[in-house]
Design a protein around this motif. Structure first.
Motif, PDB file in Angstrom:
ATOM      1  N   GLY A   1     -73.124  16.160  -8.829  1.00 60.24           N
ATOM      2  CA  GLY A   1     -72.144  17.210  -8.566  1.00 60.24           C
ATOM      3  C   GLY A   1     -71.205  16.860  -7.432  1.00 60.24           C
ATOM      4  O   GLY A   1     -69.982  17.070  -7.519  1.00 60.24           O
ATOM      5  N   ILE A   2     -71.767  16.311  -6.350  1.00 54.87           N
ATOM      6  CA  ILE A   2     -70.946  15.916  -5.202  1.00 54.87           C
ATOM      7  C   ILE A   2     -69.958  14.821  -5.596  1.00 54.87           C
ATOM      8  O   ILE A   2     -68.777  14.853  -5.238  1.00 54.87           O
ATOM      9  N   THR A   3     -70.441  13.840  -6.360  1.00 55.41           N
ATOM     10  CA  THR A   3     -69.591  12.727  -6.784  1.00 55.41           C
ATOM     11  C   THR A   3     -68.437  13.213  -7.658  1.00 55.41           C
ATOM     12  O   THR A   3     -67.298  12.748  -7.523  1.00 55.41           O
ATOM     13  N   ILE A   4     -68.721  14.150  -8.550  1.00 59.21           N
ATOM     14  CA  ILE A   4     -67.666  14.692  -9.413  1.00 59.21           C
ATOM     15  C   ILE A   4     -66.587  15.369  -8.573  1.00 59.21           C
ATOM     16  O   ILE A   4     -65.385  15.185  -8.799  1.00 59.21           O
ATOM     17  N   ALA A   5     -67.023  16.150  -7.566  1.00 60.55           N
ATOM     18  CA  ALA A   5     -66.058  16.842  -6.701  1.00 60.55           C
ATOM     19  C   ALA A   5     -65.190  15.846  -5.938  1.00 60.55           C
ATOM     20  O   ALA A   5     -63.971  16.031  -5.810  1.00 60.55           O
ATOM     21  N   LEU A   6     -65.816  14.781  -5.435  1.00 59.40           N
ATOM     22  CA  LEU A   6     -65.063  13.779  -4.679  1.00 59.40           C
ATOM     23  C   LEU A   6     -64.130  12.985  -5.578  1.00 59.40           C
ATOM     24  O   LEU A   6     -63.010  12.651  -5.188  1.00 59.40           O
ATOM     25  N   GLU A   7     -64.586  12.665  -6.791  1.00 68.40           N
ATOM     26  CA  GLU A   7     -63.723  11.941  -7.734  1.00 68.40           C
ATOM     27  C   GLU A   7     -62.514  12.793  -8.110  1.00 68.40           C
ATOM     28  O   GLU A   7     -61.411  12.272  -8.299  1.00 68.40           O
ATOM     29  N   GLU A   8     -62.721  14.083  -8.208  1.00 64.81           N
ATOM     30  CA  GLU A   8     -61.604  14.976  -8.519  1.00 64.81           C
ATOM     31  C   GLU A   8     -60.573  14.965  -7.399  1.00 64.81           C
ATOM     32  O   GLU A   8     -59.363  14.992  -7.641  1.00 64.81           O
ATOM     33  N   GLN A   9     -61.051  14.898  -6.155  1.00 67.44           N
ATOM     34  CA  GLN A   9     -60.144  14.820  -5.017  1.00 67.44           C
ATOM     35  C   GLN A   9     -59.395  13.489  -5.004  1.00 67.44           C
ATOM     36  O   GLN A   9     -58.197  13.443  -4.702  1.00 67.44           O
ATOM     37  N   VAL A  10     -60.103  12.400  -5.332  1.00 66.60           N
ATOM     38  CA  VAL A  10     -59.464  11.088  -5.364  1.00 66.60           C
ATOM     39  C   VAL A  10     -58.367  11.047  -6.428  1.00 66.60           C
ATOM     40  O   VAL A  10     -57.272  10.509  -6.212  1.00 66.60           O
TER      41      VAL A  10
END
Length: 283
Positions: free
Chosen positions: A84-93
């Motif tokens: 979940g954290i990785t998905i949120a960060l990838e969305e920001q990237v």
């Protein structure tokens, strides 16, 4: 044009996407292990659909897939929060247009995964494999031995419900709160209280199971000069009931504590001692 395309990607990810990602993670987390990268294939596979949404440009998509194929290994149930954290960060990237910021953000994702997989595995293994699952199985074993089919299925039902409820919640929480979610959990101290609480409950259950399954008695009877006989087992029970099983359990416990969990050695010692003492009529 490419910058505008990336900027439009934020907000594309839905709860359904996050849920599908964690389902894919659980489906393959323990089935695609390899010596070089462990669970990396399963992790990357769980994010592939989301990454395709975020990075329509093949070059960006390729880079995203490559950074998630680095070595990764954690406990599957609790590890869903990292997804979940990785998905949120990838969305920001994907929404970032500045190249320097994007580079530092991708490095953050890789570093965060590497930093979290160990602590998360420790929490998950302690709660799931070390405490909750043995307790559930231990409670069900007596009923299974009495012929209960439902009791035999309960551990499987528990695992499925635990996976879909707990892991889904963790995955969604990781996505909604980003990297701060797990940091708050680890720094709050609540998780240590949970582990300690379940640990004490687990010890209580292990004591109950030991009293139920460890059956050791002695047939020794001492005859005195006056013709009276003393039943050793009845005498011991009058002092402390089941004292022999207690002593055996604590002997095994202190051996493990001092010399380590050499279970095969302990099993062989118990078998040899049982045969010898039974042969001489001591137990």
């Amino acid at each position: 044009m490419a910058e505008n395309k990336n900027a439009q990607q934020t907000g594309l990810i839905t709860k359904k996407d996050v849920r599908n990602s964690f389902i894919l993670w659980h489906a393959f987390a323990e089935t695609s292990l390899n010596f070089e990268r462990l669970q990396a294939l399963a992790f990357c596979n769980s994010l592939t659909g989301i990454l395709k949404k975020l990075y329509p440009d093949k070059k960006d998509l390729s880079a995203a897939l490559q950074r998630h194929l680095t070595m990764y290994n954690t406990e599957a149930n609790w590890g869903a929060v990292v997804n979940g954290i990785t998905i949120a960060l990838e969305e920001q990237v994907a929404a970032t247009t500045d190249e320097e910021t994007k580079k530092s953000s991708t490095e953050l994702i890789t570093g965060l995964k590497a930093g979290l997989m160990g602590p998360i595995a420790g929490i998950g293994d302690s709660l799931d494999f070390g405490t909750l699952r043995p307790i559930v199985i231990g409670i069900c074993v007596p009923f299974v031995m009495n012929g209960s089919v439902i009791a035999a299925l309960i551990p499987l039902i528990y695992q499925v419900l635990y996976m879909f409820i707990c892991s889904n919640i963790l995955s969604q929480a990781g996505y909604e709160k980003g990297k701060n979610s797990i940091m708050n959990i680890l720094q709050s101290g609540k998780i240590h209280k949970i582990i300690d609480g379940f640990g004490m409950f687990g010890l209580f259950m292990m004591g109950a199971l030991s009293a139920t399954y460890v059956k050791i008695t002695t047939p020794l009877v001492i005859t005195t000069g006056g013709g009276n006989s003393i039943n050793i087992q009845e005498t011991l029970d009058g002092i402390i009931p089941c004292i022999i099983p207690i002593l055996v359990v604590f002997a095994v416990y202190f051996y493990i504590k001092k010399f380590g969990p050499h279970y095969l050695r302990i099993l062989l010692a118990i078998v040899i001692a049982s045969l010898a003492l039974s042969f001489f009529g001591v137990l």
